[in-house]
Enzyme design. Structure first.
Site, PDB file in Angstrom:
ATOM      1  N   TRP A 157      44.794  81.537 -42.380  1.00  0.00           N
ATOM      2  CA  TRP A 157      43.797  81.490 -43.452  1.00  0.00           C
ATOM      3  C   TRP A 157      44.140  80.476 -44.546  1.00  0.00           C
ATOM      4  O   TRP A 157      43.301  80.134 -45.352  1.00  0.00           O
ATOM      5  CB  TRP A 157      43.626  82.890 -44.096  1.00  0.00           C
ATOM      6  CG  TRP A 157      44.930  83.523 -44.513  1.00  0.00           C
ATOM      7  CD1 TRP A 157      45.629  84.465 -43.818  1.00  0.00           C
ATOM      8  CD2 TRP A 157      45.709  83.244 -45.691  1.00  0.00           C
ATOM      9  NE1 TRP A 157      46.791  84.792 -44.486  1.00  0.00           N
ATOM     10  CE2 TRP A 157      46.866  84.058 -45.638  1.00  0.00           C
ATOM     11  CE3 TRP A 157      45.549  82.385 -46.782  1.00  0.00           C
ATOM     12  CZ2 TRP A 157      47.847  84.035 -46.638  1.00  0.00           C
ATOM     13  CZ3 TRP A 157      46.530  82.359 -47.765  1.00  0.00           C
ATOM     14  CH2 TRP A 157      47.655  83.180 -47.684  1.00  0.00           C
ATOM     15  N   ASN A 158      45.390  79.998 -44.573  1.00  0.00           N
ATOM     16  CA  ASN A 158      45.749  79.148 -45.727  1.00  0.00           C
ATOM     17  C   ASN A 158      45.160  77.737 -45.621  1.00  0.00           C
ATOM     18  O   ASN A 158      44.836  77.116 -46.632  1.00  0.00           O
ATOM     19  CB  ASN A 158      47.268  79.110 -45.940  1.00  0.00           C
ATOM     20  CG  ASN A 158      48.034  78.518 -44.794  1.00  0.00           C
ATOM     21  OD1 ASN A 158      47.556  78.477 -43.662  1.00  0.00           O
ATOM     22  ND2 ASN A 158      49.249  78.062 -45.056  1.00  0.00           N
ATOM     23  N   LYS A 181      41.054  81.345 -32.150  1.00  0.00           N
ATOM     24  CA  LYS A 181      40.907  82.627 -32.865  1.00  0.00           C
ATOM     25  C   LYS A 181      41.379  82.370 -34.298  1.00  0.00           C
ATOM     26  O   LYS A 181      42.576  82.280 -34.575  1.00  0.00           O
ATOM     27  CB  LYS A 181      41.750  83.697 -32.170  1.00  0.00           C
ATOM     28  CG  LYS A 181      42.267  84.828 -33.040  1.00  0.00           C
ATOM     29  CD  LYS A 181      41.208  85.805 -33.492  1.00  0.00           C
ATOM     30  CE  LYS A 181      41.801  86.903 -34.377  1.00  0.00           C
ATOM     31  NZ  LYS A 181      41.942  86.520 -35.790  1.00  0.00           N
ATOM     32  N   PRO A 182      40.430  82.185 -35.243  1.00  0.00           N
ATOM     33  CA  PRO A 182      40.837  81.931 -36.632  1.00  0.00           C
ATOM     34  C   PRO A 182      41.193  83.237 -37.341  1.00  0.00           C
ATOM     35  O   PRO A 182      40.860  84.328 -36.856  1.00  0.00           O
ATOM     36  CB  PRO A 182      39.580  81.321 -37.244  1.00  0.00           C
ATOM     37  CG  PRO A 182      38.451  81.915 -36.456  1.00  0.00           C
ATOM     38  CD  PRO A 182      38.974  82.198 -35.069  1.00  0.00           C
ATOM     39  N   ALA A 183      41.822  83.129 -38.493  1.00  0.00           N
ATOM     40  CA  ALA A 183      42.143  84.314 -39.292  1.00  0.00           C
ATOM     41  C   ALA A 183      40.853  85.013 -39.705  1.00  0.00           C
ATOM     42  O   ALA A 183      39.854  84.351 -40.026  1.00  0.00           O
ATOM     43  CB  ALA A 183      42.926  83.892 -40.532  1.00  0.00           C
ATOM     44  N   GLY A 235      51.377  80.229 -38.143  1.00  0.00           N
ATOM     45  CA  GLY A 235      51.424  81.470 -38.913  1.00  0.00           C
ATOM     46  C   GLY A 235      52.863  81.863 -39.182  1.00  0.00           C
ATOM     47  O   GLY A 235      53.762  81.015 -39.159  1.00  0.00           O
ATOM     48  N   GLU A 257      53.963  76.683 -35.085  1.00  0.00           N
ATOM     49  CA  GLU A 257      54.226  76.120 -36.422  1.00  0.00           C
ATOM     50  C   GLU A 257      54.352  77.325 -37.325  1.00  0.00           C
ATOM     51  O   GLU A 257      53.361  77.972 -37.667  1.00  0.00           O
ATOM     52  CB  GLU A 257      53.074  75.181 -36.796  1.00  0.00           C
ATOM     53  CG  GLU A 257      53.427  74.229 -37.901  1.00  0.00           C
ATOM     54  CD  GLU A 257      52.984  74.752 -39.248  1.00  0.00           C
ATOM     55  OE1 GLU A 257      53.823  75.406 -39.905  1.00  0.00           O
ATOM     56  OE2 GLU A 257      51.828  74.530 -39.637  1.00  0.00           O
ATOM     57  N   CYS A 291      52.999  76.523 -45.786  1.00  0.00           N
ATOM     58  CA  CYS A 291      54.293  76.645 -45.081  1.00  0.00           C
ATOM     59  C   CYS A 291      55.302  75.598 -45.523  1.00  0.00           C
ATOM     60  O   CYS A 291      56.504  75.827 -45.454  1.00  0.00           O
ATOM     61  CB  CYS A 291      54.097  76.479 -43.574  1.00  0.00           C
ATOM     62  SG  CYS A 291      52.916  77.615 -42.905  1.00  0.00           S
ATOM     63  N   GLU A 389      60.266  83.347 -47.548  1.00  0.00           N
ATOM     64  CA  GLU A 389      59.187  82.412 -47.882  1.00  0.00           C
ATOM     65  C   GLU A 389      58.333  83.084 -48.964  1.00  0.00           C
ATOM     66  O   GLU A 389      57.743  84.142 -48.735  1.00  0.00           O
ATOM     67  CB  GLU A 389      58.362  82.166 -46.610  1.00  0.00           C
ATOM     68  CG  GLU A 389      57.340  81.083 -46.759  1.00  0.00           C
ATOM     69  CD  GLU A 389      56.635  80.773 -45.437  1.00  0.00           C
ATOM     70  OE1 GLU A 389      56.460  81.698 -44.613  1.00  0.00           O
ATOM     71  OE2 GLU A 389      56.248  79.610 -45.250  1.00  0.00           O
ATOM     72  N   GLU A 466      52.782  68.588 -34.223  1.00  0.00           N
ATOM     73  CA  GLU A 466      51.333  68.373 -34.293  1.00  0.00           C
ATOM     74  C   GLU A 466      51.073  67.064 -35.026  1.00  0.00           C
ATOM     75  O   GLU A 466      51.827  66.678 -35.923  1.00  0.00           O
ATOM     76  CB  GLU A 466      50.668  69.533 -35.037  1.00  0.00           C
ATOM     77  CG  GLU A 466      50.833  70.850 -34.287  1.00  0.00           C
ATOM     78  CD  GLU A 466      50.000  71.987 -34.847  1.00  0.00           C
ATOM     79  OE1 GLU A 466      49.995  72.184 -36.073  1.00  0.00           O
ATOM     80  OE2 GLU A 466      49.342  72.670 -34.049  1.00  0.00           O
TER      81      GLU A 466
HETATM   82  C1  SIN Z   1      50.631  74.780 -43.388  1.00  0.00           C
HETATM   83  O1  SIN Z   1      50.986  75.216 -44.463  1.00  0.00           O
HETATM   84  O2  SIN Z   1      50.630  75.526 -42.406  1.00  0.00           O
HETATM   85  C2  SIN Z   1      50.153  73.382 -43.179  1.00  0.00           C
HETATM   86  C3  SIN Z   1      50.244  72.543 -44.361  1.00  0.00           C
HETATM   87  C4  SIN Z   1      49.984  71.079 -44.090  1.00  0.00           C
HETATM   88  O3  SIN Z   1      49.458  70.694 -43.054  1.00  0.00           O
HETATM   89  O4  SIN Z   1      50.364  70.314 -44.947  1.00  0.00           O
END
Ligand code: SIN
Length: 486
Positions: A157-158, A181-183, A235, A257, A291, A389, A466
């Protein structure tokens, strides 16, 4: 229910997109605006039979999709890319309403996500094989790359748009079909991508989106189905490990990721103003729900006071508010649980001796998701706030004395996604960059994501990369052909 006004109201979709059809389920779930709790959509829960239909449709569509030339697939992707840009205001509006990030940031994400589609449309044409030196006079060796087949992915979702395009675009470019499958917090940003893929003429069954709240059941179906050759997830590390284990039963190719715990080191030879600007950009992007955002500021003792003073001024000046308000630089957190978890880390740190310089207070209303930009000093690397985190707008500062100490602290974590440091000493820049056990390192740069670069982590932060030229390889198998009797 609040109606979201769009320039093109047909972009508001609330059903799964399977085999080119919009499918109603047996039940619905609510999507709420994290800024004020307003209900903004009732979305159909996908059924397990519909997920099975999506898989079957993808299996069938993938065969003819893979037979197109790379140029043909690239043209579909370029049309999709152009449609995303053409409708970026509407896409950003949907994202801000369901995710909370300020509208300007949402628009930047739509553009960032679109560039993955453009990039992989171009990369589709550069899937090269190899001819290798022959091992014997009557033999010839060639190596070709072929699509892995059907791909499934689960996205967070972020970054509700760009994490889909970062997976779907290389998969489609390679000749795979995909089920996304999105959040369940952010289905609207996903479904609008399906509507635009449909308008781009991408053949039925090649791109599918299944939406629902039973992430465990849908995840299990996608990770154990023998017809799915590849699984990709963005996630948490905790969930990623479970999905990875589930993929073992059918030995799928897997890309993960996962979480990060990014150190942001400021050496005493750094350009301090640039470091503070980089710190703000890195830490507070998406209210710290990223992340790769800085989790720990490791600051050399001799510049500690100066850095903290400058950082405090900037943190205090950040405006918190509804993402629809153009003055807002920080939006709400995704939900109250996320806010409570972040506040718990701050409270634990305080109890262990850390000091809250600014922020650090829960909103008075129990239903509010607004957490203020917070700065915590006197943190040690062993505190939970430095080992977990944070995923919120909280900057922590840890002092260090020597370069070796900074590197040791930076690497003292099971995570290994992104790291950052600021220094003007070229020798130090190479030494530290090489010593950091991370997949990505920003050197005098606080935000480093872009489609040209390989995004991914080491240790428990993930598997695979990616974006970049290598991003398409995650969706390709290598086939070695040996010709004898020449
Ligand atoms: C993420 O937080 O999962 C991706 C962030 C980004 O692509 O910079």
């Amino acid at each position: 229910m609040t109606v979201i006004q769009l320039n093109d109201n047909d972009l508001f979709k609330t059903q799964s997109y399977v085999a080119g059809q919009w499918l109603a389920g047996n039940a619905t779930f609510e999507v709420n605006d994290p800024a004020n709790g307003e209900r903004i959509a009732e979305v159909s829960e996908v059924t397990s039979a519909q997920v099975a239909t999506a898989i079957a449709a993808a299996v069938s569509a993938q065969k003819s999709w893979a037979k197109l030339t790379a140029d043909q697939r690239a043209r579909y992707l370029m049309t999709w890319y152009q449609l995303i840009l053409q409708h970026q205001d509407d896409l950003a509006m949907l994202m801000t309403r369901e995710q909370g990030k300020p509208l300007a940031e949402a628009k930047a994400e739509i553009q960032y996500g679109a560039t993955f589609v453009q990039w992989f449309a171009e990369q589709a044409k550069r899937v090269y094989g190899e001819t290798l030196p022959n091992p014997a006079l009557d033999r010839r060796i060639s190596v070709i790359k072929q699509p892995v087949g059907v791909v499934a992915c689960i996205t967070p979702w972020n970054f509700p748009s760009s994490m889909i395009t970062r997976k779907a675009a290389p998969a489609l470019a390679a000749g795979c079909a995909i089920i996304v499958k999105p959040a369940s917090e952010t289905p609207l940003s996903a479904l609008v991508l399906a509507e635009l893929a449909d308008r781009a003429g991408i053949p039925k069954g090649v791109f599918n989106i299944v939406v629902g709240t039973d992430a465990k059941a849908i995840g299990e179906q996608l990770t154990t189905h023998p017809d799915i050759a590849k699984f990709s997830f963005t996630g948490s590390t905790h969930v990623g490990k479970q999905l990875l284990a589930q993929c073992a039963s059918t030995v799928k190719r897997v890309s993960l990721e996962l979480g990060g715990n990014a150190p942001f080191i400021v050496f005493d030879d750094a350009d301090l103003e640039a470091a503070v600007d980089g710190a703000i950009a890195s830490k507070f992007r998406n209210s710290g729900q990223t992340c790769v955002c800085a989790n720990r500021f490791l600051v050399q003792q001799s510049i500690l006071d100066e850095f903290v003073a400058r950082l405090t001024t900037k943190v205090q000046s950040l405006t918190l508010g509804n993402g629809l308000d153009s003055a807002s630089q920080l939006g709400p957190m995704i939900n109250r649980k996320a806010l409570d978890d972040v506040h718990q880390l701050v409270t634990n740190a305080q109890q262990a001796g850390a000091k809250v310089v600014c922020g650090g207070k829960k909103p008075e209303s129990q239903s509010s998701n607004y957490y203020p930009a917070t700065l915590v000093t006197h943190v040690s690397n062993t505190m939970s706030i430095a080992q977990e985190e944070i995923f919120g707008p909280v900057a922590t500062v840890i002092p260090f004395k020597t370069e070796a100490e900074a590197i040791a602290m930076a690497n003292d974590t099971r995570f290994g996604l992104a790291a950052y440091f600021y220094s003007r000493d070229i020798g130090r820049c190479f030494r530290v960059m090489e010593a950091l056990e991370y997949g990505m390192v920003g050197i005098n740069a606080g935000v480093i994501s872009n489609p040209h670069a390989p995004f991914g982590g080491v240790k428990e932060s993930g598997i695979g990369r990616e974006g970049a030229a290598v991003g398409i390889d995650e969706y390709l198998e290598i086939k070695y052909a040996c010709f004898g009797d020449i």
